[in-house]
Design an enzyme around this catalytic site. Structure first.
Site, PDB file in Angstrom:
ATOM      1  CB  SER A 109      -0.965  -0.046   1.188  1.00 37.24           C
ATOM      2  OG  SER A 109      -1.942   0.946   1.102  1.00 37.24           O
ATOM      3  CG  ASP A 248      -2.709   4.075  -1.363  1.00 31.55           C
ATOM      4  OD1 ASP A 248      -3.438   3.865  -2.346  1.00 31.55           O
ATOM      5  OD2 ASP A 248      -2.746   3.376  -0.334  1.00 31.55           O
ATOM      6  CG  ASP A 250      -2.977  -0.632  -2.335  1.00 24.28           C
ATOM      7  OD1 ASP A 250      -2.986   0.537  -1.899  1.00 24.28           O
ATOM      8  OD2 ASP A 250      -3.548  -1.575  -1.757  1.00 24.28           O
ATOM      9  CG  ASP A 252      -6.109   0.739  -0.568  1.00 28.37           C
ATOM     10  OD1 ASP A 252      -5.319   1.701  -0.502  1.00 28.37           O
ATOM     11  OD2 ASP A 252      -6.108  -0.192   0.259  1.00 28.37           O
TER      12      ASP A 252
END
Length: 452
Positions: A109, A248, A250, A252
């Site tokens: 992440s 960010d 990833d 999400d």
């Protein structure tokens, strides 16, 4: 006061899958292969041909971890579909769309490139339950049930994964939605969305300026993205853009920048999207699900709209659980995790961004007028490190907490919770009097330090 206990200790899975520094602890190729074997055995049910979808972000270690996961899954008889770099919500979507038994995202992440992680999704595209993760943990430390040579799984890469996800993104807004009038800065954190997010926004008509779209394996989240906003703030102002979108690693989570270079957090975004949904009779559950960290201003704003704020403990998995049990279709976190269940099974920063852009176009007003939907209540969070013991159990700390609650006198909130990963107590207070908020936080922090 809202106080959380520590999560049940588990050896591999944390609150968001398995995560750590690459080639140390639980984040090694050996462990990744064992995770794949254990998860593959668990989900290899029924007589159909079993398959797993694997996606990743842009970390250098992603190739290594992907190879280990492919080896693990194929060794227990599962076919593997590899998508290449793709956002976490896209992997969840493709898992469900391709009738896979399981989905895997390789990402840490918003963490730096040295870290990596493994997130697992069930066939419905949702993250796994605690019970399922515990069952997989038991499999990790057991001997794998390797299949005969003739039953080893096959692996293939699909070339149209990005196109499938871009199509789904555009389906999340109405067919009439066009962004022709907007100039948008899109910061993809040199991460998983570096191709799909700019493409989706451009295909809907916006003029785009991109940041964080040149990943090299080591620059993910490095000075760009939703946790490093200086570059996008500066670019929005210098380029005269209408708005900035910061994702960010990833993709999400989402932070938005208005035309003046001011950041807009997840609380404001949730407030905006929820009220627009309510106006269209599209809001379910009568409100929004957020965590104990969301600002009191959001709660008051929603209340003024006859909507409610349902709070959970920190973590998007807890937000999602409450959304599912309570029939809500929007939830998220102040940090920018945004879950819109009508369009995604997990947090999706790009879906939320498209909703924000649509609201901006429909309003005809500047972003600074549209995005700041409520006045924030002064809020302060401090982390206190301690050594040994359980400081929250000490009488002196409990007395400080009681004194703080008395001082706030029902006109603010106090959240005290231990970290689930390190010896730290997080102390947050909010209220209309900023000086008082700072005083009560400092008093509790001092008590924790003295007790620790």
């Amino acid at each position: 006061m809202s106080q959380q206990g520590q999560a049940v200790a588990r050896k591999f899975f944390g609150t968001d899958g398995i995560r750590g520094e690459t080639n140390t602890g639980n984040m090694t190729p050996e462990i990744a292969m064992r995770v794949a074997q254990a998860a593959g055995e668990y989900f290899r049910r029924g007589d159909h041909r079993h398959r797993v979808v694997i996606g990743k972000d842009t970390r250098l270690s992603g190739y290594m971890m992907e190879a280990a996961l492919v080896a693990g899954f194929t060794s227990v008889g599962m076919d593997v579909i590899q998508t290449g770099p793709l956002p976490t919500p896209a992997v969840a979507l493709l898992t469900k769309e391709m009738r896979a038994d399981l989905g895997v995202m390789i990402s840490a992440s918003h963490n730096p490139y040295r870290d990596n992680g493994i997130k697992l999704f069930g066939p419905d595209g949702f993250k796994l339950s605690d019970e399922t993760e515990l069952a997989i943990e038991q499999g990790i430390v057991s001997e794998p049930a390797l299949v005969p040579a003739a039953e080893i799984g096959r692996a293939r890469r699909i070339e149209d994964s990005r196109g499938r996800y871009i199509h789904a993104l555009k389906q999340s807004v109405s067919d009439e939605t066009r962004f022709d009038s907007l100039k948008v800065v899109v910061d993809c954190a040199n991460g998983a969305a570096y191709q799909v997010a700019p493409s989706a926004i451009w295909e809907l008509g916006a003029e785009i300026i991109t940041l964080g779209v040149t990943p090299n394996g080591t620059n993910i989240n490095d000075g760009v993205g939703s946790t490093s906003l200086d570059a996008i703030k500066r670019t929005v102002v210098e380029e005269g853009a209408d708005i900035g979108i910061a994702l960010d690693g990833d993709a999400d989570r989402l932070i938005v920048i208005d035309e003046k270079g001011e950041a807009v957090d997840g609380d404001q975004i949730m407030g905006l999207i929820a009220t627009r949904m309510a106006e269209k009779q599209a809001l379910r559950g009568g409100g929004v699900v957020a965590t104990v960290m969301s600002n009191l201003g959001l709660e008051r704003y929603l209340d003024s709209k006859n909507l409610r704020l349902e709070r959970t403990q920190v973590g998007d998995r807890y937000v999602l659980e409450r959304m599912k049990t309570g029939g809500f279709n929007i939830g998220g976190e102040q940090s920018g995790h945004m879950i819109l269940l009508d369009h995604a099974t997990t947090g999706d920063g790009t879906v939320a961004a498209l909703r924000v852009l649509a609201s901006l176009v429909n309003s005809g007003k500047p972003a600074s007028e549209v995005l700041h939907v409520f006045e924030k209540v002064p809020q302060l969070l401090k982390n206190v490190r301690y050594e040994g013991g359980r400081p929250l159990d000490k009488d002196s700390v409990q007395t400080a907490i009681a004194d703080a609650e008395k001082a706030l006198d029902g006109k603010g909130r106090l959240v005290i919770r231990p970290s689930g990963t390190e010896p730290v107590i997080r102390v947050m207070a909010e209220g209309d009097d900023a000086d008082q908020v700072e005083t009560v936080v400092d008093q509790i922090c001092d008590a924790v330090k003295a007790a620790g």
